[in-house]
Scaffold this motif. Structure first.
Motif, PDB file in Angstrom:
ATOM      1  N   GLY A  48       0.856  -1.158   0.075  1.00 11.73           N
ATOM      2  CA  GLY A  48       0.086  -0.098   0.151  1.00 11.73           C
ATOM      3  C   GLY A  48       1.041   1.239   0.079  1.00 11.73           C
ATOM      4  O   GLY A  48       1.761   1.444  -0.978  1.00 11.73           O
ATOM      5  N   GLY A  49       0.620   2.162   0.857  1.00  8.65           N
ATOM      6  CA  GLY A  49       1.469   3.391   1.186  1.00  8.65           C
ATOM      7  C   GLY A  49       2.655   3.265   2.084  1.00  8.65           C
ATOM      8  O   GLY A  49       3.218   4.113   2.718  1.00  8.65           O
ATOM      9  N   THR A  50       2.761   1.997   2.600  1.00 10.32           N
ATOM     10  CA  THR A  50       4.146   1.684   3.497  1.00 10.32           C
ATOM     11  C   THR A  50       5.314   1.401   2.771  1.00 10.32           C
ATOM     12  O   THR A  50       5.302   0.225   1.754  1.00 10.32           O
ATOM     13  CB  THR A  50       3.533   0.468   4.251  1.00 10.32           C
ATOM     14  OG1 THR A  50       2.219   0.781   4.837  1.00 10.32           O
ATOM     15  CG2 THR A  50       4.736   0.509   5.441  1.00 10.32           C
ATOM     16  N   ASN A  51       6.382   2.005   3.256  1.00  7.47           N
ATOM     17  CA  ASN A  51       7.606   1.751   2.725  1.00  7.47           C
ATOM     18  C   ASN A  51       8.614   2.290   3.725  1.00  7.47           C
ATOM     19  O   ASN A  51       8.179   3.115   4.580  1.00  7.47           O
ATOM     20  CB  ASN A  51       7.963   2.565   1.372  1.00  7.47           C
ATOM     21  CG  ASN A  51       7.650   4.038   1.238  1.00  7.47           C
ATOM     22  OD1 ASN A  51       8.415   4.685   1.664  1.00  7.47           O
ATOM     23  ND2 ASN A  51       6.368   4.443   0.786  1.00  7.47           N
ATOM     24  N   ARG A  52       9.691   1.672   3.478  1.00  3.86           N
ATOM     25  CA  ARG A  52      10.934   1.837   4.439  1.00  3.86           C
ATOM     26  C   ARG A  52      12.128   2.500   3.901  1.00  3.86           C
ATOM     27  O   ARG A  52      12.730   2.062   2.980  1.00  3.86           O
ATOM     28  CB  ARG A  52      11.316   0.857   5.284  1.00  3.86           C
ATOM     29  CG  ARG A  52      12.407   0.739   6.454  1.00  3.86           C
ATOM     30  CD  ARG A  52      12.773  -0.599   6.736  1.00  3.86           C
ATOM     31  NE  ARG A  52      11.324  -0.980   7.581  1.00  3.86           N
ATOM     32  CZ  ARG A  52      11.027  -2.138   7.275  1.00  3.86           C
ATOM     33  NH1 ARG A  52      11.419  -2.913   6.595  1.00  3.86           N
ATOM     34  NH2 ARG A  52      10.066  -2.803   8.292  1.00  3.86           N
ATOM     35  N   SER A  53      12.511   3.694   4.520  1.00  2.00           N
ATOM     36  CA  SER A  53      13.834   4.169   4.014  1.00  2.00           C
ATOM     37  C   SER A  53      15.129   3.923   5.104  1.00  2.00           C
ATOM     38  O   SER A  53      14.754   3.935   6.221  1.00  2.00           O
ATOM     39  CB  SER A  53      14.053   5.764   3.836  1.00  2.00           C
ATOM     40  OG  SER A  53      12.644   6.058   2.926  1.00  2.00           O
ATOM     41  N   THR A  54      16.146   3.641   4.283  1.00  2.00           N
ATOM     42  CA  THR A  54      17.402   3.512   5.109  1.00  2.00           C
ATOM     43  C   THR A  54      18.237   4.334   4.884  1.00  2.00           C
ATOM     44  O   THR A  54      18.660   4.692   3.667  1.00  2.00           O
ATOM     45  CB  THR A  54      17.779   1.953   4.794  1.00  2.00           C
ATOM     46  OG1 THR A  54      16.882   1.226   5.368  1.00  2.00           O
ATOM     47  CG2 THR A  54      18.947   1.541   5.839  1.00  2.00           C
ATOM     48  N   ILE A  55      19.112   5.015   5.685  1.00  3.43           N
ATOM     49  CA  ILE A  55      20.091   5.748   5.546  1.00  3.43           C
ATOM     50  C   ILE A  55      21.240   5.482   6.548  1.00  3.43           C
ATOM     51  O   ILE A  55      21.205   5.198   7.610  1.00  3.43           O
ATOM     52  CB  ILE A  55      19.738   7.265   6.191  1.00  3.43           C
ATOM     53  CG1 ILE A  55      18.487   7.858   5.204  1.00  3.43           C
ATOM     54  CG2 ILE A  55      20.546   8.361   5.942  1.00  3.43           C
ATOM     55  CD1 ILE A  55      17.914   9.168   5.496  1.00  3.43           C
ATOM     56  N   ARG A  56      22.383   5.326   5.927  1.00  2.06           N
ATOM     57  CA  ARG A  56      23.632   4.881   6.735  1.00  2.06           C
ATOM     58  C   ARG A  56      24.840   5.918   6.192  1.00  2.06           C
ATOM     59  O   ARG A  56      25.301   6.531   6.804  1.00  2.06           O
ATOM     60  CB  ARG A  56      24.082   3.616   6.344  1.00  2.06           C
ATOM     61  CG  ARG A  56      25.089   2.999   7.367  1.00  2.06           C
ATOM     62  CD  ARG A  56      25.322   1.577   7.486  1.00  2.06           C
ATOM     63  NE  ARG A  56      26.277   1.272   8.357  1.00  2.06           N
ATOM     64  CZ  ARG A  56      26.539   0.068   8.583  1.00  2.06           C
ATOM     65  NH1 ARG A  56      26.008  -1.168   7.921  1.00  2.06           N
ATOM     66  NH2 ARG A  56      27.511  -0.211   9.539  1.00  2.06           N
ATOM     67  N   ASP A  57      25.443   5.421   5.110  1.00  2.85           N
ATOM     68  CA  ASP A  57      26.805   6.153   4.729  1.00  2.85           C
ATOM     69  C   ASP A  57      26.411   7.309   3.749  1.00  2.85           C
ATOM     70  O   ASP A  57      25.576   7.552   3.198  1.00  2.85           O
ATOM     71  CB  ASP A  57      27.608   5.121   3.937  1.00  2.85           C
ATOM     72  CG  ASP A  57      26.935   4.514   2.609  1.00  2.85           C
ATOM     73  OD1 ASP A  57      25.512   4.612   2.502  1.00  2.85           O
ATOM     74  OD2 ASP A  57      27.676   4.229   1.822  1.00  2.85           O
ATOM     75  N   PHE A  58      27.473   8.025   3.793  1.00  2.00           N
ATOM     76  CA  PHE A  58      27.598   9.252   2.788  1.00  2.00           C
ATOM     77  C   PHE A  58      28.983   9.656   2.433  1.00  2.00           C
ATOM     78  O   PHE A  58      29.979   9.088   3.110  1.00  2.00           O
ATOM     79  CB  PHE A  58      27.016  10.460   3.470  1.00  2.00           C
ATOM     80  CG  PHE A  58      27.411  10.834   4.823  1.00  2.00           C
ATOM     81  CD1 PHE A  58      28.676  11.993   4.673  1.00  2.00           C
ATOM     82  CD2 PHE A  58      27.252  10.487   6.015  1.00  2.00           C
ATOM     83  CE1 PHE A  58      29.107  12.558   5.758  1.00  2.00           C
ATOM     84  CE2 PHE A  58      27.873  10.865   7.296  1.00  2.00           C
ATOM     85  CZ  PHE A  58      28.604  11.949   7.098  1.00  2.00           C
TER      86      PHE A  58
END
Length: 192
Positions: A48-58
């Motif tokens: 549906g409208g559910t999603n997961r964002s992952t942030i780690r390196d830059f």
């Protein structure tokens, strides 16, 4: 006579080491390439409208940064009226969160550099959006926010004129506010 420890103690203003900030500025002046950063986020749709964002390196300061042992994860969801189950804040709410955080940090950093102590700072944001744009029901309606209002309540050891200047700095120098306030090329393409 001051002890060696007292002489090397960092000068903290608003929780920031002012000398470290000026050292960073001097390093960037000497090597402008150090100012180039690339931040990254990865996102996976769940349902549906559910999603997961992952942030780690830059990438920043001339190198890949892997100082984060664990990634930050953010669940994007929708309220029931928008067909979700409140799995998380929705993306336009995260945009308000990003604007609040960036405007706050920018203001505090610039205040510290000017020697201004902030005693209290709280921010409230309101974003107005007409869902007809996102739903494609009216081509004359933008799918994005029509207006965003940022209300900053500040108590600081400075004049009202200096506070107004800091508010202007928060608007013009905040990377997130600046990105939202001007056209920025965004490319959406299919990945291999």
């Amino acid at each position: 006579m001051k002890t060696q420890q007292a002489m090397t103690q960092p000068v903290m203003v608003n929780g920031l080491d002012v000398q470290a900030a000026f050292d960073t500025i001097d390093a960037i002046k000497a090597d402008p390439g150090l100012a180039r950063f690339q931040f990254r986020a990865a996102n996976t749709w769940i349902s549906g409208g559910t999603n997961r964002s992952t942030i780690r390196d830059f990438y920043g300061a001339g190198r890949e940064d892997d100082s984060r042992e664990e990634p930050f994860e953010f669940m994007n969801g929708e309220p029931p009226v928008l067909l979700g189950d409140n799995e998380g804040a929705n993306p336009v709410e995260f945009l308000l969160h990003a604007m609040a955080g960036c405007a706050t940090t920018t203001l505090v950093l610039h205040a510290a550099a000017r020697g201004i102590t902030i005693r209290h700072l709280s921010t409230k944001l309101e974003g107005e959006i007409d869902m007809r744009g996102m739903l494609g029901l009216d081509e004359s309606v933008s799918p994005g926010y029509e207006r965003i209002r940022i209300l900053m309540k500040i108590e600081a050891d400075c004049s009202d004129e200096m506070l107004e200047d800091l508010l202007d700095v928060a608007r013009t120098q905040s990377p997130v506010c600046n990105t939202v306030c001007r056209p920025v090329p965004v490319v959406i393409e299919r990945a291999a």
